[in-house]
Design a protein around this motif. Structure first.
Motif, PDB file in Angstrom:
ATOM      1  N   MET A 110       0.828  -1.210   0.000  1.00  0.00           N
ATOM      2  CA  MET A 110       0.000   0.000   0.000  1.00  0.00           C
ATOM      3  C   MET A 110       0.861   1.259   0.000  1.00  0.00           C
ATOM      4  O   MET A 110       0.557   2.234  -0.687  1.00  0.00           O
ATOM      5  CB  MET A 110      -0.953  -0.007   1.205  1.00  0.00           C
ATOM      6  CG  MET A 110      -2.100  -0.990   1.061  1.00  0.00           C
ATOM      7  SD  MET A 110      -3.427  -0.752   2.277  1.00  0.00           S
ATOM      8  CE  MET A 110      -2.581  -1.192   3.795  1.00  0.00           C
ATOM      9  N   THR A 111       1.958   1.220   0.764  1.00  0.00           N
ATOM     10  CA  THR A 111       2.877   2.359   0.779  1.00  0.00           C
ATOM     11  C   THR A 111       3.554   2.525  -0.579  1.00  0.00           C
ATOM     12  O   THR A 111       3.688   3.649  -1.085  1.00  0.00           O
ATOM     13  CB  THR A 111       3.942   2.167   1.876  1.00  0.00           C
ATOM     14  OG1 THR A 111       3.298   2.070   3.152  1.00  0.00           O
ATOM     15  CG2 THR A 111       4.928   3.331   1.903  1.00  0.00           C
ATOM     16  N   SER A 112       3.964   1.417  -1.190  1.00  0.00           N
ATOM     17  CA  SER A 112       4.614   1.476  -2.500  1.00  0.00           C
ATOM     18  C   SER A 112       3.638   1.922  -3.579  1.00  0.00           C
ATOM     19  O   SER A 112       4.011   2.649  -4.514  1.00  0.00           O
ATOM     20  CB  SER A 112       5.191   0.094  -2.848  1.00  0.00           C
ATOM     21  OG  SER A 112       6.127  -0.325  -1.883  1.00  0.00           O
ATOM     22  N   GLN A 113       2.390   1.502  -3.458  1.00  0.00           N
ATOM     23  CA  GLN A 113       1.381   1.882  -4.451  1.00  0.00           C
ATOM     24  C   GLN A 113       1.150   3.389  -4.464  1.00  0.00           C
ATOM     25  O   GLN A 113       1.039   3.998  -5.527  1.00  0.00           O
ATOM     26  CB  GLN A 113       0.076   1.135  -4.152  1.00  0.00           C
ATOM     27  CG  GLN A 113      -1.026   1.351  -5.174  1.00  0.00           C
ATOM     28  CD  GLN A 113      -1.929   2.526  -4.834  1.00  0.00           C
ATOM     29  OE1 GLN A 113      -1.983   2.993  -3.693  1.00  0.00           O
ATOM     30  NE2 GLN A 113      -2.642   3.020  -5.823  1.00  0.00           N
ATOM     31  N   THR A 114       1.092   4.001  -3.278  1.00  0.00           N
ATOM     32  CA  THR A 114       0.903   5.460  -3.236  1.00  0.00           C
ATOM     33  C   THR A 114       2.121   6.184  -3.812  1.00  0.00           C
ATOM     34  O   THR A 114       1.981   7.249  -4.409  1.00  0.00           O
ATOM     35  CB  THR A 114       0.649   5.955  -1.797  1.00  0.00           C
ATOM     36  OG1 THR A 114       1.736   5.583  -0.950  1.00  0.00           O
ATOM     37  CG2 THR A 114      -0.641   5.371  -1.234  1.00  0.00           C
ATOM     38  N   LEU A 115       3.308   5.578  -3.662  1.00  0.00           N
ATOM     39  CA  LEU A 115       4.514   6.193  -4.222  1.00  0.00           C
ATOM     40  C   LEU A 115       4.438   6.228  -5.752  1.00  0.00           C
ATOM     41  O   LEU A 115       4.800   7.225  -6.380  1.00  0.00           O
ATOM     42  CB  LEU A 115       5.757   5.425  -3.777  1.00  0.00           C
ATOM     43  CG  LEU A 115       7.107   6.011  -4.224  1.00  0.00           C
ATOM     44  CD1 LEU A 115       7.350   7.367  -3.580  1.00  0.00           C
ATOM     45  CD2 LEU A 115       8.253   5.051  -3.870  1.00  0.00           C
ATOM     46  N   VAL A 116       3.960   5.144  -6.370  1.00  0.00           N
ATOM     47  CA  VAL A 116       3.812   5.111  -7.833  1.00  0.00           C
ATOM     48  C   VAL A 116       2.763   6.131  -8.268  1.00  0.00           C
ATOM     49  O   VAL A 116       2.933   6.835  -9.273  1.00  0.00           O
ATOM     50  CB  VAL A 116       3.435   3.698  -8.307  1.00  0.00           C
ATOM     51  CG1 VAL A 116       3.235   3.674  -9.819  1.00  0.00           C
ATOM     52  CG2 VAL A 116       4.514   2.692  -7.908  1.00  0.00           C
ATOM     53  N   PHE A 117       1.668   6.227  -7.515  1.00  0.00           N
ATOM     54  CA  PHE A 117       0.647   7.244  -7.804  1.00  0.00           C
ATOM     55  C   PHE A 117       1.257   8.645  -7.800  1.00  0.00           C
ATOM     56  O   PHE A 117       1.050   9.436  -8.722  1.00  0.00           O
ATOM     57  CB  PHE A 117      -0.476   7.155  -6.762  1.00  0.00           C
ATOM     58  CG  PHE A 117      -1.390   8.355  -6.751  1.00  0.00           C
ATOM     59  CD1 PHE A 117      -2.462   8.430  -7.626  1.00  0.00           C
ATOM     60  CD2 PHE A 117      -1.164   9.409  -5.871  1.00  0.00           C
ATOM     61  CE1 PHE A 117      -3.302   9.543  -7.624  1.00  0.00           C
ATOM     62  CE2 PHE A 117      -1.998  10.517  -5.864  1.00  0.00           C
ATOM     63  CZ  PHE A 117      -3.064  10.587  -6.746  1.00  0.00           C
ATOM     64  N   CYS A 118       2.023   8.935  -6.754  1.00  0.00           N
ATOM     65  CA  CYS A 118       2.646  10.256  -6.629  1.00  0.00           C
ATOM     66  C   CYS A 118       3.641  10.512  -7.756  1.00  0.00           C
ATOM     67  O   CYS A 118       3.798  11.649  -8.216  1.00  0.00           O
ATOM     68  CB  CYS A 118       3.354  10.385  -5.276  1.00  0.00           C
ATOM     69  SG  CYS A 118       2.243  10.395  -3.866  1.00  0.00           S
ATOM     70  N   PHE A 119       4.318   9.457  -8.205  1.00  0.00           N
ATOM     71  CA  PHE A 119       5.295   9.575  -9.283  1.00  0.00           C
ATOM     72  C   PHE A 119       4.648  10.169 -10.532  1.00  0.00           C
ATOM     73  O   PHE A 119       5.144  11.144 -11.103  1.00  0.00           O
ATOM     74  CB  PHE A 119       5.885   8.191  -9.570  1.00  0.00           C
ATOM     75  CG  PHE A 119       6.865   8.146 -10.703  1.00  0.00           C
ATOM     76  CD1 PHE A 119       8.187   8.524 -10.516  1.00  0.00           C
ATOM     77  CD2 PHE A 119       6.466   7.712 -11.972  1.00  0.00           C
ATOM     78  CE1 PHE A 119       9.096   8.476 -11.565  1.00  0.00           C
ATOM     79  CE2 PHE A 119       7.364   7.666 -13.020  1.00  0.00           C
ATOM     80  CZ  PHE A 119       8.679   8.049 -12.816  1.00  0.00           C
ATOM     81  N   TYR A 120       3.530   9.614 -10.954  1.00  0.00           N
ATOM     82  CA  TYR A 120       2.853  10.113 -12.160  1.00  0.00           C
ATOM     83  C   TYR A 120       2.146  11.445 -11.904  1.00  0.00           C
ATOM     84  O   TYR A 120       2.100  12.312 -12.780  1.00  0.00           O
ATOM     85  CB  TYR A 120       1.864   9.071 -12.678  1.00  0.00           C
ATOM     86  CG  TYR A 120       2.539   7.878 -13.300  1.00  0.00           C
ATOM     87  CD1 TYR A 120       3.258   8.006 -14.486  1.00  0.00           C
ATOM     88  CD2 TYR A 120       2.476   6.624 -12.700  1.00  0.00           C
ATOM     89  CE1 TYR A 120       3.901   6.923 -15.059  1.00  0.00           C
ATOM     90  CE2 TYR A 120       3.111   5.530 -13.274  1.00  0.00           C
ATOM     91  CZ  TYR A 120       3.830   5.681 -14.449  1.00  0.00           C
ATOM     92  OH  TYR A 120       4.468   4.606 -15.019  1.00  0.00           O
TER      93      TYR A 120
END
Length: 430
Positions: A110-120
């Protein structure tokens, strides 16, 4: 080398992108709430909702490129992002010694998923800055309006359906805004983030009257949460703006607002009307200090170097001590790291925050002020709640946005493929 469009009006496109980014951020934050008492429904909303918003942020990023941009961004402040990746890498490695791999893995993903979201999401903002100079889309406006709309839902809900939107504490003597939907302290932090964002709309005279109304509602919601730390954070944000402002009228208005709000708010929320029993709560941080002491004295010596596994604070589901209440999380993000990733994890987190602070201070004046004001409520919250390195919460989302917002800068080179693409979309080299 610069590029410009041939006689093309971008207003309709930029307005649409602005609304899309706002809706994506609003829904992404909303996916952290517990909108149903049914566990299955809540999990569906959180998993499908967050993955949907990740896909939506990727779609907007690609839409900007198709319209007439090229992702030639280069890395910047690499140590901030690099140490965050090391923190996640250590968390991933901790699956090997976690006594509940399923829980550790869920929190990590879940933490990694939000990081990918923030990336884009952040890359979209950078592409807009680079290829559409003078556009009106601002991160602080998106954050401020998203927080405002969510707090407004709770403010309306507290009057329409108080049984759902209020949480009774202290044996039913105190009602705090949040209910089972969201921890009141976390909701107060969200209000603080909203204040941090909308204060910039005041500074640039953007819809001034409407923005003042939004700020009043945010402060009303913040007051209703009863969150001491969030109230202090919001007042610090206003004070920070006053110190940085060159406009005398703005400074005077902000000082008057603080003088009006601070005495009543501190007496009512922080000191709880001067009740001696509640004052003792303040001195022990509502029992957190004894809990932290027990964690350090009894829990930490068991696994001092690498901890108990990502988001685990004991071998069992709860840490239990004869001297304090049982707990599944530490109510302090730094203590949480110490317990779940040990001293090695804490060192990584320390340097990550140092390099993030350095990166923020190296930005231009407006960006530095904006990111500093966003850091105030989420860091203060990190001392008493989940925080930026705790269990999945939108404080992590906000912190990741800050990290990535200092991790890129426009590149000067274009590949032949990018040049051809930009030419096809109507851009010319000048």
């Amino acid at each position: 080398m610069k590029l410009q469009f041939i006689d093309k009006d971008h207003k309709a496109f930029l307005d649409k992108i602005n609304w899309q980014l706002f809706l994506i951020l609003f829904l992404m934050i909303g996916c952290f709430f517990t909108w149903s008492e049914n566990v299955l429904i809540t999990r569906i909303i959180k998993v499908i909702g967050r993955m949907g918003m990740l896909a939506a942020s990727w779609y907007v990023y690609n839409r900007i490129i198709r319209y007439g941009a090229a992702d030639n961004l280069v890395t910047h402040n690499i140590l901030s992002f690099g140490f965050y990746l090391l923190y996640l890498l250590l968390g991933f490695a901790s699956f090997m010694w976690s006594t509940d791999v399923g829980y550790s893995a869920l929190q990590w993903f879940m933490t990694s998923q939000t990081l990918v979201f923030c990336f884009y999401f952040i890359k979209s903002l950078y592409l807009l800055d680079d290829y559409f100079p003078g556009h009106h889309i601002r991160l602080y406006n998106l954050l401020g309006n998203s927080a405002f709309l969510l707090i407004l839902i709770f403010v309306i809900g507290m009057w329409v359906n108080p049984d759902v939107f209020f949480r009774l504490t202290h044996g039913g003597e105190e009602a705090r805004l949040g209910g089972y939907l969201m921890n009141p302290n976390e909701l107060g932090m969200l209000a603080g983030v909203g204040v941090a964002g909308l204060m910039f709309d005041i500074r640039r005279n953007h819809q001034k009257l409407w923005t003042v109304i939004k700020l009043i509602i945010l402060f009303y919601g913040l007051y209703a949460t009863g969150s001491r730390s969030s109230l202090i954070g919001a007042l610090l944000i206003i004070g920070f703006h006053v110190l940085q402002s060159d406009k005398k009228q703005f400074a005077i208005a902000a000082i008057i607002l603080m003088l009006m709000i601070s005495p009543v708010a501190i007496f009512k929320v922080v000191l709880k009307d001067g009740d001696p029993e509640r004052m003792e709560e303040v001195l022990t941080l509502t029992g957190r200090l004894p809990f932290w002491q027990a964690l350090i004295n009894e829990g930490l010596p068991k696994e001092p170097l690498l901890g108990f596994g990502f988001m685990r604070i004991d071998y069992k589901e709860y840490f239990q001590s004869a001297h304090t209440y049982p707990g599944k999380m530490t109510h302090n993000t730094f203590m949480q790291v110490l317990m779940n990733l040990g001293f090695i994890g804490l060192v990584l987190v320390f340097f990550q925050m140092v390099f993030t602070s350095i990166g923020v201070l190296k930005e231009n004046a407006e960006k530095k002020l904006m990111l500093s004001c966003l850091l105030i409520p989420i860091i203060i919250n990190s001392f008493t709640e989940f925080g930026v390195f705790g269990e999945s919460n939108y404080g992590i989302l906000f912190y990741q946005l800050i990290i990535l917002y200092i991790s890129f800068k426009p590149g000067k080179l274009l590949t032949p493929k990018q040049k051809i693409h930009l030419t096809k979309t109507g851009r010319i080299l000048i």
